[in-house]
Design a protein around this motif. Structure first.
Motif, PDB file in Angstrom:
ATOM      1  N   GLY A   1       0.824  -1.201   0.000  1.00 57.58           N
ATOM      2  CA  GLY A   1       0.000   0.000   0.000  1.00 57.58           C
ATOM      3  C   GLY A   1       0.855   1.246   0.000  1.00 57.58           C
ATOM      4  O   GLY A   1       2.054   1.207  -0.305  1.00 57.58           O
TER       5      GLY A   1
ATOM      6  N   ARG B   1      -3.269  -1.747  -2.628  1.00 58.63           N
ATOM      7  CA  ARG B   1      -4.274  -0.798  -2.162  1.00 58.63           C
ATOM      8  C   ARG B   1      -3.659   0.598  -2.139  1.00 58.63           C
ATOM      9  O   ARG B   1      -2.499   0.781  -2.473  1.00 58.63           O
ATOM     10  CB  ARG B   1      -4.835  -1.187  -0.806  1.00 58.63           C
ATOM     11  N   ASP B   2      -4.463   1.612  -1.769  1.00 61.12           N
ATOM     12  CA  ASP B   2      -4.039   3.015  -1.803  1.00 61.12           C
ATOM     13  C   ASP B   2      -3.714   3.440  -3.234  1.00 61.12           C
ATOM     14  O   ASP B   2      -2.640   3.951  -3.541  1.00 61.12           O
ATOM     15  CB  ASP B   2      -2.838   3.256  -0.880  1.00 61.12           C
TER      16      ASP B   2
ATOM     17  N   HIS C   1      -6.729  -5.146  -6.949  1.00 61.03           N
ATOM     18  CA  HIS C   1      -6.647  -4.248  -5.797  1.00 61.03           C
ATOM     19  C   HIS C   1      -7.802  -4.513  -4.839  1.00 61.03           C
ATOM     20  O   HIS C   1      -8.861  -5.014  -5.228  1.00 61.03           O
ATOM     21  CB  HIS C   1      -6.649  -2.781  -6.243  1.00 61.03           C
TER      22      HIS C   1
ATOM     23  N   HIS D   1      -9.190  -2.934  -0.627  1.00 60.36           N
ATOM     24  CA  HIS D   1      -8.886  -2.142   0.563  1.00 60.36           C
ATOM     25  C   HIS D   1      -8.408  -3.011   1.713  1.00 60.36           C
ATOM     26  O   HIS D   1      -7.845  -2.514   2.696  1.00 60.36           O
ATOM     27  CB  HIS D   1     -10.143  -1.380   1.020  1.00 60.36           C
TER      28      HIS D   1
ATOM     29  N   GLY E   1      -6.273  -5.170   4.087  1.00 57.88           N
ATOM     30  CA  GLY E   1      -4.834  -5.181   4.321  1.00 57.88           C
ATOM     31  C   GLY E   1      -4.263  -6.557   4.575  1.00 57.88           C
ATOM     32  O   GLY E   1      -4.995  -7.534   4.795  1.00 57.88           O
TER      33      GLY E   1
END
Length: 231
Positions: free
Chosen positions: A105, A127-128, A144, A146, A148
């Protein structure tokens, strides 16, 4: 890091960084299209199913492979790898094609920029996305989310990996552009460079013939006759 004579527990391994091709060879590949490199290597090598998450289509990723194999959804060994990389390395991560948890991320991106990495190629998720879309760190990944990652391991560093259908050895030359990502074995890099340049010269001649309408129809008619068609 001295890893000689170490007895690694099952599923864990950390090997030294492989040197890769000479710097002038790496630099020479920066201006070559991945598709042309693939054409010079039989047209059936390279990644499948990855997309770029950096914003600019014209961005080129080029550098020496630093490989990591992780348990799907776990990035402990990626963090370890980032303490070992050198400027110009490409982090090639075999995440088992899993996209249920992101492996990297925005915080890891900050480290990659500070370390001077040439980019990342990930058979897994990121992500990010807004941060990865910024200039300065090319990245190719399978997807991708969100969600983690965990940090439990196991994992391996600088071992042969399979990333999105592409076998990568530590130290291989990695080139990626809008068409995809390809790995060139370090020992063959100079030969592939010469073959790619010759292929591009051939393409330039064909392009000019197409532009001027002077293409020889026999180029394809001969192939059709060989298949038994009366042309």
């Amino acid at each position: 890091m001295n890893t000689e004579n170490k007895s690694w527990p099952a599923g864990w391994r950390i090997e030294p960084r492989a040197a890769g091709p000479a710097a002038d060879i790496v630099d020479a590949f920066r201006g070559l299209p991945a598709a042309a490199i693939g054409d010079a290597m039989s047209r059936n090598v390279g990644t499948l199913g990855l997309r770029q998450y950096h914003a600019k289509l014209e961005t080129v990723l080029c550098g020496t492979a630093f490989t990591v194999r992780v348990r799907p959804g776990d990035n402990l060994m990626i963090h370890k790898a980032l303490t070992m990389v050198q400027p110009g390395d490409v982090l090639v991560i075999d995440g088992g094609a899993d996209v249920s948890q992101a492996l990297v991320g925005g915080l890891i991106r900050t480290t990659c920029v500070a370390k001077g990495l040439a980019g990342l190629v990930i058979d897994g998720a990121v992500r990010d996305l807004c941060e990865w879309a910024e200039d300065g760190m090319p990245i190719f990944a399978r997807g991708h989310t969100h969600r983690g990652p965990s940090k439990d391991g196991p994992g391996e560093i600088n071992v042969p990996v399979c990333c999105a259908g592409m076998v990568v050895q530590p130290g291989d030359l990695i080139v990626g552009d809008a068409d995809g990502v390809i790995a060139v074995p370090a020992a063959q890099a100079a030969d592939v460079l010469a073959r790619t340049r010759a292929h591009l010269q051939k393409e330039a001649r064909t392009r000019e013939e197409n532009r001027t309408g002077t293409s020889d129809p026999e180029r394809f008619d001969a192939l059709l006759r060989a298949k038994g068609l009366p042309v």
